[in-house]
Motif scaffolding. Structure first.
Motif, PDB file in Angstrom:
ATOM      1  N   TYR A  76      48.763  49.659  34.027  1.00  6.62           N
ATOM      2  CA  TYR A  76      47.452  49.017  34.176  1.00  6.62           C
ATOM      3  C   TYR A  76      47.107  48.140  32.986  1.00  6.62           C
ATOM      4  CZ  TYR A  76      42.458  48.245  34.449  1.00  6.62           C
ATOM      5  OH  TYR A  76      41.224  47.652  34.453  1.00  6.62           O
ATOM      6  N   GLU A  77      47.354  48.608  31.783  1.00  8.98           N
ATOM      7  CA  GLU A  77      46.999  47.834  30.598  1.00  8.98           C
ATOM      8  C   GLU A  77      47.711  46.476  30.595  1.00  8.98           C
ATOM      9  OE1 GLU A  77      45.731  51.791  30.180  1.00  8.98           O
ATOM     10  OE2 GLU A  77      47.756  51.052  30.620  1.00  8.98           O
ATOM     11  N   SER A  78      48.993  46.483  30.950  1.00  9.77           N
ATOM     12  CA  SER A  78      49.759  45.234  30.952  1.00  9.77           C
ATOM     13  C   SER A  78      49.307  44.307  32.075  1.00  9.77           C
ATOM     14  CB  SER A  78      51.251  45.542  31.102  1.00  9.77           C
ATOM     15  OG  SER A  78      51.713  46.345  30.033  1.00  9.77           O
ATOM     16  N   VAL A  79      49.076  44.867  33.256  1.00 11.01           N
ATOM     17  CA  VAL A  79      48.683  44.045  34.402  1.00 11.01           C
ATOM     18  C   VAL A  79      47.276  43.483  34.216  1.00 11.01           C
ATOM     19  CG1 VAL A  79      48.135  44.141  36.877  1.00 11.01           C
ATOM     20  CG2 VAL A  79      50.260  45.151  36.021  1.00 11.01           C
ATOM     21  N   SER A  80      46.358  44.297  33.710  1.00  7.25           N
ATOM     22  CA  SER A  80      44.985  43.815  33.523  1.00  7.25           C
ATOM     23  C   SER A  80      44.900  42.784  32.400  1.00  7.25           C
ATOM     24  CB  SER A  80      44.039  44.988  33.247  1.00  7.25           C
ATOM     25  OG  SER A  80      44.379  45.650  32.046  1.00  7.25           O
ATOM     26  N   ALA A  81      45.836  42.827  31.475  1.00 11.46           N
ATOM     27  CA  ALA A  81      45.871  41.791  30.439  1.00 11.46           C
ATOM     28  C   ALA A  81      46.229  40.434  31.044  1.00 11.46           C
ATOM     29  CB  ALA A  81      46.879  42.173  29.351  1.00 11.46           C
ATOM     30  N   ILE A  82      47.041  40.452  32.092  1.00 11.99           N
ATOM     31  CA  ILE A  82      47.392  39.220  32.792  1.00 11.99           C
ATOM     32  C   ILE A  82      46.236  38.760  33.685  1.00 11.99           C
ATOM     33  CG2 ILE A  82      48.984  38.206  34.476  1.00 11.99           C
ATOM     34  CD1 ILE A  82      51.036  40.359  33.584  1.00 11.99           C
ATOM     35  N   ASN A  83      45.603  39.714  34.365  1.00  9.47           N
ATOM     36  CA  ASN A  83      44.563  39.399  35.347  1.00  9.47           C
ATOM     37  C   ASN A  83      43.471  40.464  35.256  1.00  9.47           C
ATOM     38  OD1 ASN A  83      42.978  38.988  37.599  1.00  9.47           O
ATOM     39  ND2 ASN A  83      44.680  38.780  39.032  1.00  9.47           N
ATOM     40  N   ARG A 136      40.655  40.789  36.581  1.00 14.62           N
ATOM     41  CA  ARG A 136      39.916  41.075  37.814  1.00 14.62           C
ATOM     42  C   ARG A 136      40.726  41.882  38.818  1.00 14.62           C
ATOM     43  NH1 ARG A 136      35.661  38.521  39.836  1.00 14.62           N
ATOM     44  NH2 ARG A 136      36.723  38.160  41.841  1.00 14.62           N
ATOM     45  N   ILE A 137      41.947  42.213  38.492  1.00 14.28           N
ATOM     46  CA  ILE A 137      42.809  42.840  39.479  1.00 14.28           C
ATOM     47  C   ILE A 137      42.414  44.300  39.708  1.00 14.28           C
ATOM     48  CG2 ILE A 137      44.661  43.810  38.035  1.00 14.28           C
ATOM     49  CD1 ILE A 137      46.595  42.288  40.081  1.00 14.28           C
ATOM     50  N   ILE A 138      42.560  44.740  40.963  1.00 16.00           N
ATOM     51  CA  ILE A 138      42.437  46.157  41.320  1.00 16.00           C
ATOM     52  C   ILE A 138      43.836  46.739  41.286  1.00 16.00           C
ATOM     53  CG2 ILE A 138      41.629  47.810  43.027  1.00 16.00           C
ATOM     54  CD1 ILE A 138      39.427  45.928  41.915  1.00 16.00           C
ATOM     55  N   TRP A 139      44.091  47.633  40.356  1.00 15.36           N
ATOM     56  CA  TRP A 139      45.422  48.241  40.146  1.00 15.36           C
ATOM     57  C   TRP A 139      45.386  49.635  40.751  1.00 15.36           C
ATOM     58  CZ3 TRP A 139      47.597  52.529  37.993  1.00 15.36           C
ATOM     59  CH2 TRP A 139      48.902  52.471  37.493  1.00 15.36           C
ATOM     60  N   LEU A 197      37.170  46.764  45.660  1.00 20.08           N
ATOM     61  CA  LEU A 197      36.921  45.350  45.922  1.00 20.08           C
ATOM     62  C   LEU A 197      35.425  45.091  46.087  1.00 20.08           C
ATOM     63  CD1 LEU A 197      39.857  44.576  48.374  1.00 20.08           C
ATOM     64  CD2 LEU A 197      39.516  43.540  46.128  1.00 20.08           C
ATOM     65  N   TYR A 198      34.742  46.003  46.761  1.00 16.73           N
ATOM     66  CA  TYR A 198      33.289  45.871  46.902  1.00 16.73           C
ATOM     67  C   TYR A 198      32.616  45.955  45.532  1.00 16.73           C
ATOM     68  CZ  TYR A 198      28.458  46.957  48.095  1.00 16.73           C
ATOM     69  OH  TYR A 198      27.092  46.938  48.164  1.00 16.73           O
ATOM     70  N   GLY A 199      33.053  46.886  44.690  1.00 23.85           N
ATOM     71  CA  GLY A 199      32.496  47.011  43.353  1.00 23.85           C
ATOM     72  C   GLY A 199      32.723  45.768  42.518  1.00 23.85           C
ATOM     73  N   ARG A 200      33.910  45.158  42.683  1.00 24.09           N
ATOM     74  CA  ARG A 200      34.201  43.943  41.919  1.00 24.09           C
ATOM     75  C   ARG A 200      33.302  42.790  42.330  1.00 24.09           C
ATOM     76  NH1 ARG A 200      39.919  40.974  42.376  1.00 24.09           N
ATOM     77  NH2 ARG A 200      38.834  40.140  44.197  1.00 24.09           N
ATOM     78  N   GLU A 201      32.910  42.761  43.606  1.00 24.01           N
ATOM     79  CA  GLU A 201      31.994  41.710  44.051  1.00 24.01           C
ATOM     80  C   GLU A 201      30.660  41.800  43.317  1.00 24.01           C
ATOM     81  OE1 GLU A 201      32.492  39.069  46.343  1.00 24.01           O
ATOM     82  OE2 GLU A 201      34.499  39.721  45.692  1.00 24.01           O
ATOM     83  N   ARG A 202      30.256  43.009  42.960  1.00 23.35           N
ATOM     84  CA  ARG A 202      28.969  43.182  42.278  1.00 23.35           C
ATOM     85  C   ARG A 202      29.082  43.034  40.766  1.00 23.35           C
ATOM     86  NH1 ARG A 202      27.266  47.921  42.258  1.00 23.35           N
ATOM     87  NH2 ARG A 202      29.121  48.988  43.027  1.00 23.35           N
ATOM     88  N   THR A 203      30.234  43.439  40.204  1.00 20.48           N
ATOM     89  CA  THR A 203      30.351  43.494  38.742  1.00 20.48           C
ATOM     90  C   THR A 203      31.288  42.442  38.163  1.00 20.48           C
ATOM     91  OG1 THR A 203      32.222  45.030  38.755  1.00 20.48           O
ATOM     92  CG2 THR A 203      30.003  45.991  38.881  1.00 20.48           C
ATOM     93  N   GLY A 204      32.190  41.914  38.998  1.00 18.88           N
ATOM     94  CA  GLY A 204      33.189  40.983  38.495  1.00 18.88           C
ATOM     95  C   GLY A 204      34.356  41.647  37.794  1.00 18.88           C
ATOM     96  N   ARG A 205      34.359  42.964  37.727  1.00 22.08           N
ATOM     97  CA  ARG A 205      35.384  43.693  36.973  1.00 22.08           C
ATOM     98  C   ARG A 205      36.464  44.264  37.889  1.00 22.08           C
ATOM     99  NH1 ARG A 205      30.837  46.273  34.843  1.00 22.08           N
ATOM    100  NH2 ARG A 205      31.526  48.212  35.833  1.00 22.08           N
ATOM    101  N   GLY A 206      37.689  44.180  37.445  1.00 23.48           N
ATOM    102  CA  GLY A 206      38.757  44.919  38.088  1.00 23.48           C
ATOM    103  C   GLY A 206      38.736  46.365  37.633  1.00 23.48           C
ATOM    104  N   CYS A 207      39.683  47.165  38.110  1.00 22.63           N
ATOM    105  CA  CYS A 207      39.717  48.567  37.696  1.00 22.63           C
ATOM    106  C   CYS A 207      41.082  49.172  38.005  1.00 22.63           C
ATOM    107  CB  CYS A 207      38.617  49.378  38.382  1.00 22.63           C
ATOM    108  SG  CYS A 207      38.855  49.612  40.151  1.00 22.63           S
TER     109      CYS A 207
END
Length: 416
Positions: free
Chosen positions: A118-125, A127-130, A194-204
């Motif tokens: 997750y740390e490596s993938v979220s550094a690239i993107n 907003r991604i849901i991992w 994905l619904y949460g990201r629509e409200r917060t803009g954050r991946g997880c």
């Protein structure tokens, strides 16, 4: 029921525009991503040069296109990358840059070695849901162990429950029930993210462990008297464990019936002229019937053996008690209800010819989820997907010549 084409719905399902990078194999992860694809997501299936092992399971018309693979991987595109090579890993990172969701079912140590934790993938993107789906949570002593459906069925008590309910020995349920249930949990977890990201803009990051997920499924029924401290009784929901809970033998076959609530029992006992039992305390209410469940099921089993299946099905329909014929897999294919709702689909696969499949079971109004793209051939979309990610002709040639990527097309010539 299956969704017929909806002439007023926009093209695509509710996940249209969502791109999923699917680094999962066999069943649990692919089942989750099949659900995404069925509902409109662009699912990019990343395969090794050997391909997903389910390609080789069961009878097929061509190598690598077995029946399990065909069902689990419809509505997906296949890209073959060797992630152990520098070029393959770099191509994967390029795919991740434009993705919304990343799903894998590798063990945590393996995904970390590939640089796709997750740390490596979220550094690239960011907003991604991992989403990682694997055997056991990382905080316990089983972390990192391999897990398969059979093993998890045994570990959470399903095989033992089979014996406790009347089998001669512990048995696995003849379905990949753990893989399917955990795949469903992964699918709804990603949808919520994905619904949460629509409200917060954050991946997880989402971790979906098989063992804990299936333990919660089993214990929601069978914790039973051990729910309380101190216990109010034994573990195990007695109705589900009764050896009599099975299809009932009739004079000419079997049927499935559930004489369950108080109204069912009063109408059934009246219909078979057993008024003496209508006031029997064993049959008086749900609580009492549960305490005497073996006697209750024994009485039903003895009674139903006296008449034909058609007799009982007609009677149960007349008195509004739930009952259905006992289907085999073969007779299920000719079930009149499934035929009426258009459950089965005859589709033409570009290389496998005509196949029988089924669409989504939920009915959607406002979205068209009727489209079924055929399961891909190994590496069928390698070139087209990499082009979409910005690889030009020379970069594609380099990937293919080195073996870091594999295309279904013969040779490595790529047009500009």
């Amino acid at each position: 029921m299956t969704n017929p084409p909806n002439q007023t719905a926009p093209a695509g399902g509710p996940l249209a525009g969502v791109r999923v990078i699917d680094l999962s194999t066999v069943l649990m992860g692919p089942y989750a991503t099949q659900i995404f694809g069925d509902h409109g997501a662009d699912v990019i299936k990343i395969e090794s040069p050997e391909g997903d092992s389910t390609r080789w399971i069961g009878p097929g018309r061509h190598p690598g296109m077995g029946p399990l693979f065909l069902h689990l991987n419809r509505n997906k595109r296949s890209v073959v990358l060797d992630l152990k090579t520098a070029q393959g890993a770099a191509a994967m990172r390029r795919l991740i840059e434009g993705a919304d969701v990343f799903v894998h079912n590798l063990r945590p140590a393996s995904i970390t070695r590939l640089g796709l934790d997750y740390e490596s993938v979220s550094a690239i993107n960011p907003r991604i849901i991992w989403c990682g789906v694997y055997g056991y949570g990382e905080d316990g002593p089983y972390a990192g162990r391999p897990a398969y459906d059979d093993l998890i069925q045994g570990a959470v008590g399903i095989a033992d429950l089979q014996q406790r309910s009347g089998a001669s020995e512990p048995r696995y349920v003849p379905l990949t029930i753990a893989d399917r249930m955990v795949g469903l949990h992964a699918a709804h977890s990603v949808a919520m993210a994905l619904y949460g990201r629509e409200r917060t803009g954050r991946g997880c990051r989402i971790d979906v462990p098989m063992f804990e997920t299936m333990a919660s499924v089993v214990l929601s029924d069978h914790l039973y008297g051990r729910t309380f401290e101190p216990p109010s009784g034994d573990a195990g929901y007695v109705r589900l464990l009764s050896p009599g809970r099975r299809p009932y033998e009739t004079s000419d076959g079997h049927i499935c019936a559930l004489v369950y609530n108080d109204g069912h029992w009063q109408r059934f006992l009246r219909a078979i002229e057993r008024d003496d039992l209508r006031t029997d305390p064993r049959f008086a209410d749900l609580s009492s019937r549960t305490r005497h469940i073996d006697e209750v099921y024994g009485f039903l089993g003895q009674t139903l053996r006296g008449q034909s299946s058609d007799h009982w099905l007609a009677l149960f329909e007349q008195i509004d008690v739930p009952a259905v014929p006992l289907n085999s897999i073969e007779s299920l294919l000719d079930d009149p209800h499934l035929a009426a709702v258009g459950f089965f689909r005859q589709v033409e696969h570009p290389c496998e010819g005509e196949i029988r499949t089924f669409g989504t079971s939920a009915r959607w109004v406002g979205y068209d989820v009727s489209q079924l793209a055929p399961a891909p051939r190994l590496g069928e979309h390698t070139e087209s997907v990499l082009r979409e990610c910005g690889f030009d002709a020379s970069a594609l040639v380099s990937l293919l010549v080195s073996g870091a990527a594999v295309s279904e097309a013969a040779g490595v010539q790529v047009s500009a």
